[in-house]
Motif scaffolding. Sequence first.
Motif, short mmCIF file in Angstrom:
data_model
loop_
_atom_site.label_atom_id
_atom_site.label_comp_id
_atom_site.label_asym_id
_atom_site.label_seq_id
_atom_site.Cartn_x
_atom_site.Cartn_y
_atom_site.Cartn_z
N THR A 46 53.73 47.50 -11.70
CA THR A 46 55.10 47.93 -13.06
C THR A 46 56.39 47.97 -12.08
O THR A 46 56.50 48.65 -11.15
CB THR A 46 54.51 49.24 -13.36
OG1 THR A 46 53.16 48.98 -13.79
CG2 THR A 46 55.42 49.72 -14.35
N VAL A 47 57.46 47.55 -12.70
CA VAL A 47 58.52 47.62 -12.12
C VAL A 47 59.54 48.69 -13.22
O VAL A 47 59.44 48.45 -14.22
CB VAL A 47 59.28 46.28 -12.16
CG1 VAL A 47 60.75 46.49 -11.59
CG2 VAL A 47 58.60 45.32 -11.34
N LEU A 48 60.03 49.58 -12.35
CA LEU A 48 60.93 50.61 -13.20
C LEU A 48 62.26 50.13 -12.86
O LEU A 48 62.83 49.99 -11.88
CB LEU A 48 61.00 51.96 -12.41
CG LEU A 48 59.49 52.91 -12.37
CD1 LEU A 48 59.51 54.06 -11.84
CD2 LEU A 48 58.90 52.68 -13.86
N ARG A 49 62.82 49.77 -14.06
CA ARG A 49 64.34 49.05 -14.15
C ARG A 49 65.13 50.23 -14.54
O ARG A 49 64.84 50.78 -15.75
CB ARG A 49 64.37 47.72 -15.08
CG ARG A 49 65.86 47.41 -15.29
CD ARG A 49 65.75 45.96 -15.93
NE ARG A 49 65.01 46.12 -17.21
CZ ARG A 49 64.69 44.94 -17.97
NH1 ARG A 49 64.67 43.91 -17.68
NH2 ARG A 49 63.95 45.27 -19.17
N HIS A 69 57.41 49.49 -8.28
CA HIS A 69 58.47 48.65 -7.78
C HIS A 69 59.74 49.32 -8.59
O HIS A 69 59.60 49.89 -9.49
CB HIS A 69 58.11 47.23 -8.17
CG HIS A 69 57.06 46.58 -7.18
ND1 HIS A 69 57.48 46.33 -5.85
CD2 HIS A 69 56.02 46.09 -7.15
CE1 HIS A 69 56.38 45.52 -5.22
NE2 HIS A 69 55.64 45.43 -6.19
N ILE A 70 60.57 49.07 -7.93
CA ILE A 70 62.15 49.58 -8.65
C ILE A 70 63.03 48.23 -8.68
O ILE A 70 63.06 47.40 -7.87
CB ILE A 70 62.77 50.69 -7.72
CG1 ILE A 70 63.06 50.34 -6.05
CG2 ILE A 70 61.96 51.91 -7.72
CD1 ILE A 70 63.99 51.20 -5.55
N LEU A 71 63.98 48.19 -9.77
CA LEU A 71 64.84 47.49 -9.66
C LEU A 71 65.83 48.35 -10.44
O LEU A 71 66.08 48.58 -11.68
CB LEU A 71 64.76 46.20 -10.70
CG LEU A 71 65.87 45.22 -10.82
CD1 LEU A 71 66.31 44.50 -9.69
CD2 LEU A 71 65.36 43.97 -11.92
N THR A 133 69.28 47.87 -6.00
CA THR A 133 68.41 47.78 -5.09
C THR A 133 67.04 47.54 -5.61
O THR A 133 66.88 47.76 -6.85
CB THR A 133 68.27 49.18 -4.45
OG1 THR A 133 69.63 49.32 -3.65
CG2 THR A 133 67.30 49.47 -3.40
N THR A 134 66.08 46.94 -4.82
CA THR A 134 64.78 46.26 -5.52
C THR A 134 63.94 46.47 -4.33
O THR A 134 64.19 46.06 -3.33
CB THR A 134 64.89 45.09 -6.30
OG1 THR A 134 63.70 44.94 -6.91
CG2 THR A 134 65.38 43.89 -5.46
N SER A 135 62.75 46.53 -4.71
CA SER A 135 61.41 46.30 -3.84
C SER A 135 60.95 45.18 -4.04
O SER A 135 60.05 44.53 -3.54
CB SER A 135 60.43 47.53 -3.95
OG SER A 135 60.19 47.46 -5.13
N ASP A 149 69.91 42.34 -15.88
CA ASP A 149 70.79 42.40 -17.05
C ASP A 149 69.94 42.40 -18.50
O ASP A 149 70.67 42.56 -19.54
CB ASP A 149 71.74 41.20 -17.14
CG ASP A 149 72.68 41.35 -16.12
OD1 ASP A 149 73.07 42.33 -15.70
OD2 ASP A 149 73.34 40.34 -15.75
N ASP A 150 68.67 42.04 -18.34
CA ASP A 150 67.70 41.95 -19.58
C ASP A 150 67.45 43.07 -20.31
O ASP A 150 66.86 43.39 -21.12
CB ASP A 150 66.21 41.36 -19.27
CG ASP A 150 66.25 39.95 -18.86
OD1 ASP A 150 67.35 39.31 -19.19
OD2 ASP A 150 65.40 39.36 -18.27
N ARG A 151 67.96 44.46 -19.62
CA ARG A 151 67.82 45.54 -20.03
C ARG A 151 68.64 45.58 -21.55
O ARG A 151 68.53 46.64 -22.19
CB ARG A 151 68.61 46.76 -19.15
CG ARG A 151 70.01 46.63 -19.10
CD ARG A 151 70.61 47.55 -18.02
NE ARG A 151 71.99 47.57 -18.00
CZ ARG A 151 73.15 46.83 -17.63
NH1 ARG A 151 72.53 45.72 -17.15
NH2 ARG A 151 74.26 46.97 -17.76
N ALA A 152 69.61 44.75 -21.65
CA ALA A 152 70.45 44.72 -22.92
C ALA A 152 69.62 44.50 -24.31
O ALA A 152 69.85 45.22 -25.23
CB ALA A 152 71.26 43.54 -22.97
#
Length: 257
Positions: A46-49, A69-71, A133-135, A149-152
């Motif tokens: 799971t990526v936390l954006r 994971h982070i982004l 920053t990302t893992s 940018d997909d957070r839009a």
Amino acid sequence: MSAPQYHENLVSLVYPGNQASQTCLHPTVAAVERVLGLTPAQRRRTVLRLDGGFGTDGNFNWALWHGYHILGKGYSGKRAKALARSVPQWEELRTGERWIAPAPTPLHYYRRTQTAVMKWKTDQGAYRHSLLTTSLRDYSLAALAEAYDDRAAIEAELKADKGGLQLHRRRKQRLAAQEALILLTDLAHNLLAWSRGWMFQDSPFAQAGIYRIVKELFPIPGKVMIEEGQLVKLRLKASHPLAKPMLACLTRLFDAF
């Protein structure tokens, strides 16, 4: 390698208006874990954006230690501006408007990460900087910037909720009442997001968002006949231009249940 895929589930919590975003990460993630029942193995996939309000070093380290994971965008604009001064060469993402480069000085967190310096030009002609920053270390910086940018899409969903479900106009004096209202709004959002993918399939409303569904489709005049607690007949006003295709969609819904 292509950018990772993301799936959003709406989980909301209510906080005082003066509470900073950085302090909300832990309880919000805990709520998501409860709702989705995330196991340690699932957290590792799971990526936390996270936007800049959540992007403190402490939050990044907590998320990485917790298995995610982070982004995320960094919290400190001063750090981003300082690192930008040392960037030897930029990669242009959007001609004359946006650039990206590896951070000249690596940042160290609980797990190995990569950090990019972002630079963009505002409408007023000023330059701004941030850190991403990302893992996820197997992806290009450009692909990760696009994924961030997909957070839009999430922001558009929230805007649709505010307009379609009238969240921004409904306020309760007591915190418990407002929390209950938020949960009901989440339920409505998730039901609409789940049903519209198949209920409106092959119809003029296949691409309809929550705002249009609530504002244009649900208010179509009609009559309902209920016998012994069961819906037995539904009629929509024939003169309404959306009645016929909407009736076909409702038939699909009723057949499913």
